[in-house]
Motif scaffolding. Structure first.
Motif, PDB file in Angstrom:
ATOM      1  N   THR A  23       0.846  -1.194   0.000  1.00 59.41           N
ATOM      2  CA  THR A  23       0.000   0.000   0.000  1.00 59.41           C
ATOM      3  C   THR A  23       0.880   1.242   0.000  1.00 59.41           C
ATOM      4  OG1 THR A  23      -0.113   0.121   2.422  1.00 59.41           O
ATOM      5  CG2 THR A  23      -1.784  -1.216   1.297  1.00 59.41           C
ATOM      6  N   VAL A  25       0.308   3.954   1.724  1.00 57.61           N
ATOM      7  CA  VAL A  25       0.456   4.415   3.104  1.00 57.61           C
ATOM      8  C   VAL A  25       1.595   3.665   3.790  1.00 57.61           C
ATOM      9  CG1 VAL A  25      -0.652   4.473   5.360  1.00 57.61           C
ATOM     10  CG2 VAL A  25      -1.935   5.153   3.351  1.00 57.61           C
ATOM     11  N   ARG A 137      -5.041  14.474  -2.424  1.00 60.30           N
ATOM     12  CA  ARG A 137      -6.500  14.384  -2.399  1.00 60.30           C
ATOM     13  C   ARG A 137      -7.134  15.018  -3.635  1.00 60.30           C
ATOM     14  NH1 ARG A 137      -9.614  11.349   0.758  1.00 60.30           N
ATOM     15  NH2 ARG A 137     -11.171  13.001   0.925  1.00 60.30           N
ATOM     16  N   ASP A 150      -7.456   5.170  -5.076  1.00 61.01           N
ATOM     17  CA  ASP A 150      -7.989   5.255  -3.714  1.00 61.01           C
ATOM     18  C   ASP A 150      -6.875   5.222  -2.671  1.00 61.01           C
ATOM     19  OD1 ASP A 150      -7.363   2.643  -4.302  1.00 61.01           O
ATOM     20  OD2 ASP A 150      -8.963   1.799  -3.051  1.00 61.01           O
ATOM     21  N   GLN A 151      -5.773   4.525  -2.954  1.00 60.99           N
ATOM     22  CA  GLN A 151      -4.640   4.542  -2.034  1.00 60.99           C
ATOM     23  C   GLN A 151      -3.992   5.916  -1.994  1.00 60.99           C
ATOM     24  OE1 GLN A 151      -1.883   1.288  -2.199  1.00 60.99           O
ATOM     25  NE2 GLN A 151      -3.395  -0.111  -3.048  1.00 60.99           N
ATOM     26  N   THR A 154      -6.072   8.026   0.183  1.00 59.89           N
ATOM     27  CA  THR A 154      -5.867   7.663   1.582  1.00 59.89           C
ATOM     28  C   THR A 154      -4.592   8.307   2.127  1.00 59.89           C
ATOM     29  OG1 THR A 154      -6.982   5.546   1.224  1.00 59.89           O
ATOM     30  CG2 THR A 154      -5.585   5.741   3.179  1.00 59.89           C
ATOM     31  N   ALA A 158      -4.283  10.922   5.181  1.00 56.89           N
ATOM     32  CA  ALA A 158      -3.370  10.650   6.300  1.00 56.89           C
ATOM     33  C   ALA A 158      -2.399  11.804   6.512  1.00 56.89           C
ATOM     34  CB  ALA A 158      -2.603   9.358   6.034  1.00 56.89           C
TER      35      ALA A 158
END
Length: 198
Positions: A23, A25, A137, A150-151, A154, A158
């Protein structure tokens, strides 16, 4: 030092590295900071908290801080993250450069920095986290080819949360610091501060 080496060995283990890199993140906000932490712990164990042996090369911590900032900026680029996943040599460069050129110089430079320089670093970290979070974003397309949209969103969320949390933590620390000192603390501290740190 042992804790830093143990953390590094865990992070470079293929199953752990692959799991974190699944991922965006995990790759950007977990693996890279933890690699830097491992390097900082090892450097503190070798050189001590203030890095006295490097004083001639790292006066007031500025040189080490600049190295850490520039290398960290490289590894925050989406294209660099993609290259690390695609090319084993870039991946090896990440595992070598992040602990040695980000974690170690930052750990040895931070105790030497004057208060104004520390405040400047915090302000830049918070503002960069907020700007990067907003960009991730708001970007209409994927910035990292290896990670889904979508990652990316995220990671943006974060980073915005991290920026807000750091800002609140900094404000709380300043409030507690001011509350615990008498009204004349600024002049008293200034009088006790060595001329070399003013």
């Amino acid at each position: 030092m042992i804790a830093g080496l143990a953390l590094y060995l865990v992070l470079v283990a293929p199953p752990i590295a692959a799991w974190l890199e699944r991922t965006m993140v995990g790759h950007m906000l977990l693996q890279i900071p933890l690699l830097a932490l491992a390097g900082g712990l090892v450097a503190r164990g070798i050189f001590g908290r203030h890095g006295a042996g490097l004083a001639g090369f790292n006066a007031a911590g500025i040189s080490g801080l600049l190295v850490a900032v520039f290398v960290a900026a490289v590894w925050m680029l989406p294209r660099t993250l993609d290259a690390a996943l695609r090319d084993p040599f870039v991946e090896a460069a990440k595992f070598a450069s992040v602990p040695v050129l980000i974690g170690a110089p930052l750990a040895l430079s931070w105790p030497l920095l004057p208060p104004v320089a520390r405040a400047f670093v915090w302000a830049n970290v918070i503002s960069h986290a907020a700007v990067l979070g907003w960009l991730y974003r708001a970007a209409p397309d994927r910035l990292c080819a290896r990670y889904l949209f979508d990652q990316q969103a995220t990671v943006g969320a974060a980073l915005l949360i991290i920026a807000i949390a750091l800002l609140l933590a900094l404000r709380c620390m300043q409030s507690l610091d001011h509350r615990g000192r008498p009204d004349g603390w600024r002049s008293a501290d200034r009088a006790r501060t060595p001329a070399s740190r003013v």
